[in-house]
Design a protein around this motif. Structure first.
Motif, PDB file in Angstrom:
ATOM      1  N   VAL A 107       3.542  -1.247   3.955  1.00 39.22           N
ATOM      2  CA  VAL A 107       2.988   0.074   3.661  1.00 39.22           C
ATOM      3  C   VAL A 107       4.153   1.044   3.468  1.00 39.22           C
ATOM      4  N   LEU A 108       4.212   1.695   2.314  1.00 37.15           N
ATOM      5  CA  LEU A 108       5.167   2.772   2.088  1.00 37.15           C
ATOM      6  C   LEU A 108       4.462   4.063   2.481  1.00 37.15           C
ATOM      7  N   LEU A 109       4.986   4.743   3.479  1.00 36.48           N
ATOM      8  CA  LEU A 109       4.243   5.813   4.135  1.00 36.48           C
ATOM      9  C   LEU A 109       5.039   7.113   4.163  1.00 36.48           C
ATOM     10  N   ASP A 110       4.428   8.167   3.651  1.00 37.13           N
ATOM     11  CA  ASP A 110       5.048   9.496   3.713  1.00 37.13           C
ATOM     12  C   ASP A 110       5.089   9.946   5.171  1.00 37.13           C
ATOM     13  N   LEU A 111       6.146  10.686   5.528  1.00 36.06           N
ATOM     14  CA  LEU A 111       6.294  11.104   6.921  1.00 36.06           C
ATOM     15  C   LEU A 111       5.372  12.259   7.279  1.00 36.06           C
ATOM     16  N   ARG A 112       5.314  13.269   6.425  1.00 39.48           N
ATOM     17  CA  ARG A 112       4.567  14.486   6.764  1.00 39.48           C
ATOM     18  C   ARG A 112       3.380  14.667   5.833  1.00 39.48           C
ATOM     19  N   MET A 113       2.194  14.468   6.392  1.00 36.36           N
ATOM     20  CA  MET A 113       0.945  14.631   5.650  1.00 36.36           C
ATOM     21  C   MET A 113      -0.005  15.456   6.495  1.00 36.36           C
ATOM     22  N   GLY A 114      -0.990  16.067   5.865  1.00 38.38           N
ATOM     23  CA  GLY A 114      -1.982  16.814   6.610  1.00 38.38           C
ATOM     24  C   GLY A 114      -2.788  15.885   7.499  1.00 38.38           C
TER      25      GLY A 114
ATOM     26  N   ALA B 159      -3.210   5.608  -0.717  1.00 40.44           N
ATOM     27  CA  ALA B 159      -3.877   6.458   0.275  1.00 40.44           C
ATOM     28  C   ALA B 159      -3.292   7.859   0.196  1.00 40.44           C
ATOM     29  N   GLY B 160      -4.140   8.862   0.435  1.00 39.73           N
ATOM     30  CA  GLY B 160      -3.705  10.245   0.358  1.00 39.73           C
ATOM     31  C   GLY B 160      -3.540  10.921   1.702  1.00 39.73           C
ATOM     32  N   SER B 161      -3.732  10.165   2.790  1.00 41.20           N
ATOM     33  CA  SER B 161      -3.584  10.732   4.131  1.00 41.20           C
ATOM     34  C   SER B 161      -3.248   9.621   5.111  1.00 41.20           C
ATOM     35  N   GLY B 162      -2.805  10.022   6.304  1.00 48.56           N
ATOM     36  CA  GLY B 162      -2.507   9.035   7.326  1.00 48.56           C
ATOM     37  C   GLY B 162      -3.744   8.261   7.742  1.00 48.56           C
ATOM     38  N   GLU B 163      -4.855   8.983   7.885  1.00 47.84           N
ATOM     39  CA  GLU B 163      -6.103   8.326   8.283  1.00 47.84           C
ATOM     40  C   GLU B 163      -6.546   7.295   7.244  1.00 47.84           C
ATOM     41  N   GLU B 164      -6.430   7.671   5.964  1.00 44.67           N
ATOM     42  CA  GLU B 164      -6.821   6.748   4.902  1.00 44.67           C
ATOM     43  C   GLU B 164      -5.885   5.545   4.858  1.00 44.67           C
ATOM     44  N   ALA B 165      -4.604   5.767   5.130  1.00 49.74           N
ATOM     45  CA  ALA B 165      -3.633   4.672   5.144  1.00 49.74           C
ATOM     46  C   ALA B 165      -3.986   3.653   6.225  1.00 49.74           C
ATOM     47  N   VAL B 166      -4.364   4.160   7.403  1.00 54.15           N
ATOM     48  CA  VAL B 166      -4.741   3.259   8.505  1.00 54.15           C
ATOM     49  C   VAL B 166      -5.983   2.455   8.133  1.00 54.15           C
ATOM     50  N   ALA B 167      -6.993   3.138   7.592  1.00 56.75           N
ATOM     51  CA  ALA B 167      -8.240   2.463   7.232  1.00 56.75           C
ATOM     52  C   ALA B 167      -8.026   1.426   6.130  1.00 56.75           C
ATOM     53  N   LEU B 168      -7.266   1.788   5.098  1.00 59.37           N
ATOM     54  CA  LEU B 168      -7.027   0.851   3.996  1.00 59.37           C
ATOM     55  C   LEU B 168      -6.166  -0.327   4.440  1.00 59.37           C
ATOM     56  N   THR B 169      -5.240  -0.088   5.346  1.00 61.94           N
ATOM     57  CA  THR B 169      -4.418  -1.191   5.850  1.00 61.94           C
ATOM     58  C   THR B 169      -5.271  -2.206   6.580  1.00 61.94           C
ATOM     59  N   GLN B 170      -6.223  -1.727   7.370  1.00 60.59           N
ATOM     60  CA  GLN B 170      -7.117  -2.640   8.075  1.00 60.59           C
ATOM     61  C   GLN B 170      -7.958  -3.460   7.090  1.00 60.59           C
TER      62      GLN B 170
ATOM     63  N   LEU C 299       0.866  -1.178   0.000  1.00 63.33           N
ATOM     64  CA  LEU C 299       0.000   0.000   0.000  1.00 63.33           C
ATOM     65  C   LEU C 299       0.900   1.224   0.000  1.00 63.33           C
ATOM     66  N   VAL C 300       0.630   2.167  -0.898  1.00 70.12           N
ATOM     67  CA  VAL C 300       1.433   3.391  -1.003  1.00 70.12           C
ATOM     68  C   VAL C 300       0.620   4.561  -0.457  1.00 70.12           C
ATOM     69  N   ALA C 301       1.185   5.292   0.510  1.00 69.61           N
ATOM     70  CA  ALA C 301       0.472   6.410   1.128  1.00 69.61           C
ATOM     71  C   ALA C 301       1.305   7.683   1.053  1.00 69.61           C
ATOM     72  N   ASP C 302       0.784   8.691   0.354  1.00 74.61           N
ATOM     73  CA  ASP C 302       1.441   9.993   0.235  1.00 74.61           C
ATOM     74  C   ASP C 302       0.360  11.005  -0.126  1.00 74.61           C
ATOM     75  N   ASP C 303       0.478  12.229   0.398  1.00 76.85           N
ATOM     76  CA  ASP C 303      -0.580  13.203   0.122  1.00 76.85           C
ATOM     77  C   ASP C 303      -0.386  13.933  -1.204  1.00 76.85           C
ATOM     78  N   HIS C 304       0.646  13.606  -1.953  1.00 77.99           N
ATOM     79  CA  HIS C 304       0.856  14.183  -3.276  1.00 77.99           C
ATOM     80  C   HIS C 304       0.601  13.114  -4.344  1.00 77.99           C
ATOM     81  N   PRO C 305      -0.466  13.254  -5.139  1.00 79.90           N
ATOM     82  CA  PRO C 305      -0.801  12.242  -6.148  1.00 79.90           C
ATOM     83  C   PRO C 305       0.340  11.927  -7.111  1.00 79.90           C
ATOM     84  N   VAL C 306       1.110  12.942  -7.498  1.00 75.89           N
ATOM     85  CA  VAL C 306       2.208  12.710  -8.441  1.00 75.89           C
ATOM     86  C   VAL C 306       3.273  11.812  -7.808  1.00 75.89           C
ATOM     87  N   VAL C 307       3.562  12.043  -6.528  1.00 77.39           N
ATOM     88  CA  VAL C 307       4.548  11.219  -5.823  1.00 77.39           C
ATOM     89  C   VAL C 307       4.038   9.783  -5.704  1.00 77.39           C
TER      90      VAL C 307
END
Length: 212
Positions: free
Chosen positions: A58-65, A40-51, A12-20
């Motif tokens: 999960v590849l997760l961006d460090l700083r997201m809104g 996923a485009g946010s931390g919350e979405e990453a958690v929900a999709l992981t479940q 699962l790839v999570a980053d708030d920038h679609p291009v990234v």
């Protein structure tokens, strides 16, 4: 041969920038042993999709809104403990790296990493190995300045094999001890090192000169 013999690593790839996100997915798609199962485009979405999807990594961006990567890592590791989290970010701050590892991340990569480094990190994390961009290792070690605890010889042996990516069962066979005994040694090492997972234990022990 290896990619076809074993199931692909589900990511699962999570980053708030679609291009990234698209760029990371394109790099991962070059490896037939990796399957991107969601974005996923946010931390919350990453958690929900992981479940919901229960990916291997999960590849997760460090700083997201909203919820940042560290917060999302903590939720994911508590709710889906078999899923490994690798932080992928542009930031190299010592405290950020330390926070991510202490939250349970299996690794920390910079977004400038090559395709080979990225795909290699995914496979390594899925195997239970620690993944850390070499240039960041010194930063993490400098961030950990607490006094070294005393580990027993066996605890050091177990952590040495953990650092090479072996499972508890494999370590048990190497050391001719039961899997439950390996787990006991690990839990004691965790307590002495004041960490909560295998990756942080190995990194902490290395930093304090307890492993060669």
């Amino acid at each position: 041969m290896e990619a076809t013999a074993a199931a692909a690593v589900r990511v699962l790839v999570a980053d708030d920038h679609p291009v990234v996100r698209e760029g990371l997915c394109a790099m991962l798609a070059s490896d037939p042993g990796i399957e991107v199962v969601g974005q996923a485009g946010s931390g919350e979405e990453a958690v929900a999709l992981t479940q919901r999807l229960v990916p291997d990594v999960v590849l997760l961006d460090l700083r997201m809104g909203g919820m940042d990567g560290v917060g999302a890592t903590g939720h994911i590791r508590r709710q889906t403990p078999h899923t490994k989290v690798v932080i992928v970010t542009t930031y190299e701050d010592d405290s950020d790296i330390l926070r991510a590892v202490e939250a349970g991340a299996a690794g920390y990569l910079l977004k400038g990493s090559s395709r080979a480094e990225l795909t290699g990190a995914v496979h390594a994390a899925a195997r239970g190995e620690t993944v850390l961009t070499p240039s960041l290792a010194g930063k993490l070690f400098r961030a950990r300045t607490v006094e070294a605890p005393l580990l027993s010889g066996r605890e050091c042996e177990v952590l040495q094999w953990v650092g090479q990516g072996l499972t508890n069962a494999e370590i048990g066979r190497k050391l001719f001890i039961g899997e439950a005994t390996v787990k006991t040694h690990l839990l004691r090492a965790f307590k002495k090192l004041d960490v909560s997972d295998r990756t942080a234990a190995v990194i902490t022990a290395l930093e304090r000169g307890l492993l060669s």
